[in-house]
Design a protein around this motif. Sequence first.
Motif, PDB file in Angstrom:
ATOM      1  N   GLU A 192       0.842  -1.207   0.000  1.00  0.00           N
ATOM      2  CA  GLU A 192       0.000   0.000   0.000  1.00  0.00           C
ATOM      3  C   GLU A 192       0.872   1.251   0.000  1.00  0.00           C
ATOM      4  O   GLU A 192       1.681   1.448   0.910  1.00  0.00           O
ATOM      5  CB  GLU A 192      -0.899   0.007   1.233  1.00  0.00           C
ATOM      6  N   PRO A 193       0.761   2.111  -1.005  1.00  0.00           N
ATOM      7  CA  PRO A 193       1.493   3.375  -0.979  1.00  0.00           C
ATOM      8  C   PRO A 193       0.854   4.333   0.022  1.00  0.00           C
ATOM      9  O   PRO A 193      -0.368   4.449   0.088  1.00  0.00           O
ATOM     10  CB  PRO A 193       1.373   3.896  -2.415  1.00  0.00           C
ATOM     11  N   VAL A 194       1.685   5.017   0.796  1.00  0.00           N
ATOM     12  CA  VAL A 194       1.190   5.925   1.822  1.00  0.00           C
ATOM     13  C   VAL A 194       1.799   7.306   1.600  1.00  0.00           C
ATOM     14  O   VAL A 194       3.019   7.453   1.504  1.00  0.00           O
ATOM     15  CB  VAL A 194       1.551   5.417   3.237  1.00  0.00           C
ATOM     16  N   LEU A 195       0.947   8.326   1.526  1.00  0.00           N
ATOM     17  CA  LEU A 195       1.399   9.703   1.359  1.00  0.00           C
ATOM     18  C   LEU A 195       0.360  10.627   1.957  1.00  0.00           C
ATOM     19  O   LEU A 195      -0.725  10.191   2.346  1.00  0.00           O
ATOM     20  CB  LEU A 195       1.621  10.043  -0.114  1.00  0.00           C
ATOM     21  N   LYS A 196       0.677  11.916   2.022  1.00  0.00           N
ATOM     22  CA  LYS A 196      -0.285  12.859   2.597  1.00  0.00           C
ATOM     23  C   LYS A 196      -1.519  12.962   1.709  1.00  0.00           C
ATOM     24  O   LYS A 196      -1.462  12.783   0.486  1.00  0.00           O
ATOM     25  CB  LYS A 196       0.360  14.223   2.804  1.00  0.00           C
ATOM     26  N   ARG A 197      -2.645  13.267   2.351  1.00  0.00           N
ATOM     27  CA  ARG A 197      -3.929  13.265   1.657  1.00  0.00           C
ATOM     28  C   ARG A 197      -4.067  14.437   0.681  1.00  0.00           C
ATOM     29  O   ARG A 197      -4.753  14.332  -0.333  1.00  0.00           O
ATOM     30  CB  ARG A 197      -5.074  13.314   2.675  1.00  0.00           C
ATOM     31  N   VAL A 206       7.325  14.836  -3.025  1.00  0.00           N
ATOM     32  CA  VAL A 206       6.379  14.262  -2.078  1.00  0.00           C
ATOM     33  C   VAL A 206       6.798  12.822  -1.766  1.00  0.00           C
ATOM     34  O   VAL A 206       6.786  11.966  -2.660  1.00  0.00           O
ATOM     35  CB  VAL A 206       4.950  14.281  -2.639  1.00  0.00           C
ATOM     36  N   PRO A 207       7.199  12.519  -0.525  1.00  0.00           N
ATOM     37  CA  PRO A 207       7.577  11.140  -0.178  1.00  0.00           C
ATOM     38  C   PRO A 207       6.363  10.210  -0.266  1.00  0.00           C
ATOM     39  O   PRO A 207       5.279  10.530   0.218  1.00  0.00           O
ATOM     40  CB  PRO A 207       8.071  11.254   1.267  1.00  0.00           C
ATOM     41  N   VAL A 208       6.562   9.055  -0.896  1.00  0.00           N
ATOM     42  CA  VAL A 208       5.528   8.028  -0.979  1.00  0.00           C
ATOM     43  C   VAL A 208       6.130   6.736  -0.440  1.00  0.00           C
ATOM     44  O   VAL A 208       7.020   6.143  -1.057  1.00  0.00           O
ATOM     45  CB  VAL A 208       5.025   7.823  -2.423  1.00  0.00           C
ATOM     46  N   VAL A 209       5.671   6.320   0.725  1.00  0.00           N
ATOM     47  CA  VAL A 209       6.180   5.121   1.390  1.00  0.00           C
ATOM     48  C   VAL A 209       5.340   3.921   0.975  1.00  0.00           C
ATOM     49  O   VAL A 209       4.110   3.994   0.906  1.00  0.00           O
ATOM     50  CB  VAL A 209       6.125   5.299   2.926  1.00  0.00           C
ATOM     51  N   LEU A 210       6.014   2.816   0.692  1.00  0.00           N
ATOM     52  CA  LEU A 210       5.314   1.583   0.352  1.00  0.00           C
ATOM     53  C   LEU A 210       5.190   0.736   1.622  1.00  0.00           C
ATOM     54  O   LEU A 210       6.187   0.244   2.157  1.00  0.00           O
ATOM     55  CB  LEU A 210       6.071   0.811  -0.734  1.00  0.00           C
ATOM     56  N   LEU A 211       3.979   0.605   2.095  1.00  0.00           N
ATOM     57  CA  LEU A 211       3.705  -0.179   3.301  1.00  0.00           C
ATOM     58  C   LEU A 211       3.387  -1.607   2.866  1.00  0.00           C
ATOM     59  O   LEU A 211       2.457  -1.841   2.100  1.00  0.00           O
ATOM     60  CB  LEU A 211       2.514   0.432   4.050  1.00  0.00           C
ATOM     61  N   SER A 236       9.156   3.795  -8.455  1.00  0.00           N
ATOM     62  CA  SER A 236       9.873   2.530  -8.478  1.00  0.00           C
ATOM     63  C   SER A 236      10.336   2.145  -7.081  1.00  0.00           C
ATOM     64  O   SER A 236      10.915   2.967  -6.360  1.00  0.00           O
ATOM     65  CB  SER A 236      11.087   2.637  -9.417  1.00  0.00           C
ATOM     66  N   TYR A 237      10.078   0.884  -6.703  1.00  0.00           N
ATOM     67  CA  TYR A 237      10.486   0.361  -5.404  1.00  0.00           C
ATOM     68  C   TYR A 237      11.318  -0.908  -5.606  1.00  0.00           C
ATOM     69  O   TYR A 237      10.770  -2.010  -5.689  1.00  0.00           O
ATOM     70  CB  TYR A 237       9.259   0.069  -4.533  1.00  0.00           C
ATOM     71  N   PRO A 238      12.649  -0.758  -5.718  1.00  0.00           N
ATOM     72  CA  PRO A 238      13.507  -1.943  -5.832  1.00  0.00           C
ATOM     73  C   PRO A 238      13.358  -2.837  -4.605  1.00  0.00           C
ATOM     74  O   PRO A 238      12.847  -2.420  -3.560  1.00  0.00           O
ATOM     75  CB  PRO A 238      14.915  -1.348  -5.934  1.00  0.00           C
ATOM     76  N   VAL A 239      13.830  -4.075  -4.724  1.00  0.00           N
ATOM     77  CA  VAL A 239      13.775  -5.010  -3.604  1.00  0.00           C
ATOM     78  C   VAL A 239      14.517  -4.407  -2.405  1.00  0.00           C
ATOM     79  O   VAL A 239      15.629  -3.906  -2.537  1.00  0.00           O
ATOM     80  CB  VAL A 239      14.406  -6.357  -3.992  1.00  0.00           C
ATOM     81  N   GLY A 240      13.879  -4.426  -1.249  1.00  0.00           N
ATOM     82  CA  GLY A 240      14.489  -3.910  -0.034  1.00  0.00           C
ATOM     83  C   GLY A 240      14.282  -2.428   0.199  1.00  0.00           C
ATOM     84  O   GLY A 240      14.712  -1.906   1.224  1.00  0.00           O
ATOM     85  N   GLU A 241      13.618  -1.727  -0.712  1.00  0.00           N
ATOM     86  CA  GLU A 241      13.376  -0.295  -0.552  1.00  0.00           C
ATOM     87  C   GLU A 241      11.878  -0.017  -0.477  1.00  0.00           C
ATOM     88  O   GLU A 241      11.085  -0.623  -1.197  1.00  0.00           O
ATOM     89  CB  GLU A 241      14.004   0.494  -1.697  1.00  0.00           C
ATOM     90  N   ASP A 242      11.500   0.930   0.386  1.00  0.00           N
ATOM     91  CA  ASP A 242      10.079   1.217   0.595  1.00  0.00           C
ATOM     92  C   ASP A 242       9.757   2.696   0.430  1.00  0.00           C
ATOM     93  O   ASP A 242       8.696   3.150   0.865  1.00  0.00           O
ATOM     94  CB  ASP A 242       9.630   0.743   1.981  1.00  0.00           C
ATOM     95  N   LEU A 243      10.667   3.472  -0.185  1.00  0.00           N
ATOM     96  CA  LEU A 243      10.436   4.903  -0.336  1.00  0.00           C
ATOM     97  C   LEU A 243      10.822   5.368  -1.731  1.00  0.00           C
ATOM     98  O   LEU A 243      11.884   5.028  -2.237  1.00  0.00           O
ATOM     99  CB  LEU A 243      11.259   5.678   0.702  1.00  0.00           C
ATOM    100  N   ASP A 244       9.930   6.143  -2.338  1.00  0.00           N
ATOM    101  CA  ASP A 244      10.260   6.854  -3.569  1.00  0.00           C
ATOM    102  C   ASP A 244       9.669   8.247  -3.456  1.00  0.00           C
ATOM    103  O   ASP A 244       8.813   8.515  -2.598  1.00  0.00           O
ATOM    104  CB  ASP A 244       9.733   6.137  -4.807  1.00  0.00           C
ATOM    105  N   LEU A 245      10.130   9.157  -4.318  1.00  0.00           N
ATOM    106  CA  LEU A 245       9.691  10.545  -4.275  1.00  0.00           C
ATOM    107  C   LEU A 245       8.901  10.884  -5.525  1.00  0.00           C
ATOM    108  O   LEU A 245       9.350  10.619  -6.647  1.00  0.00           O
ATOM    109  CB  LEU A 245      10.900  11.472  -4.154  1.00  0.00           C
ATOM    110  N   TRP A 246       7.731  11.456  -5.302  1.00  0.00           N
ATOM    111  CA  TRP A 246       6.881  11.901  -6.406  1.00  0.00           C
ATOM    112  C   TRP A 246       7.177  13.372  -6.649  1.00  0.00           C
ATOM    113  O   TRP A 246       6.938  14.213  -5.784  1.00  0.00           O
ATOM    114  CB  TRP A 246       5.418  11.678  -6.043  1.00  0.00           C
ATOM    115  N   THR A 247       7.706  13.679  -7.819  1.00  0.00           N
ATOM    116  CA  THR A 247       8.052  15.054  -8.156  1.00  0.00           C
ATOM    117  C   THR A 247       6.826  15.763  -8.729  1.00  0.00           C
ATOM    118  O   THR A 247       6.301  15.359  -9.762  1.00  0.00           O
ATOM    119  CB  THR A 247       9.205  15.100  -9.178  1.00  0.00           C
TER     120      THR A 247
END
Length: 241
Positions: A50-55, A66-71, A95-106
């Motif tokens: 589940e991607p998590v970011l501010k509403r 904007v940080p988008v965390v993959l839960l 993009s979320y490579p194996v072992g990573e849970d954060l990407d940035l939405w520009t």
Amino acid sequence: MTSTAVTRAARSPREAARRLATAGTAALLAAATLAAPAAAASPVPGCAPEPVLKRYVSLDRPVQEVPVVLLESCDRDEELVVDVLGPRGLVDSLSYPVGEDLDLWTVTDQAQPGQYVFDLPPSGVSQPFTTAVTEVKYGSKAALYGRRDGVDRAEVRLTVYSLYYNGRRHQYESREGQRATIQILGEDGRTWQYLRTVEIGRGGFATFTLDNKYAATYRVVNWETDAVFPRTSTSVTVGRA
């Protein structure tokens, strides 16, 4: 505005920004309920990233990350790609490579106002996934000034100042022709009550005068539109006459 309004930054600066944003990951995880969920069916049990970011994302500067965390509660063995769908279709992919849970939405200030949905690409879906939704609009500013006026200073003159961010000019401008609501703090000291709706004039100003010889606290709220978020001013207290 076009569907290319939201663009991805080059990988090298994104990696630097990714490291800076990692510090805020815990806060985003705690705010997981801010993303509006809608489940997507899949035959693979026990794992629903589940991607998590501010509403809400306010367009109030030329560009923001904007940080988008993959839960997720499972171990992946391959990269996961999440599409960002705006009012006019696909605008970005995270993009979320194996072992990573954060990407940035520009997000740039050329983005189309509206809802943005974070979902898996339409092909190759092999697992459950919880989509996320955020609202993107232009930011606004509101200010209120008050002073005593009239005979025996028994009147209160309130001046409203209202602006919105113009993405085409990359600056805040007058909300001329839009409306704002002036409120007065109730006697309980907690509840705000409606006082008057004003129309914003040239330069972003509007004025309202009322008879009130007693001390009172006021504030103003910009009206929300399809493209602009509302904004509430700080309160102003006008003393007794």
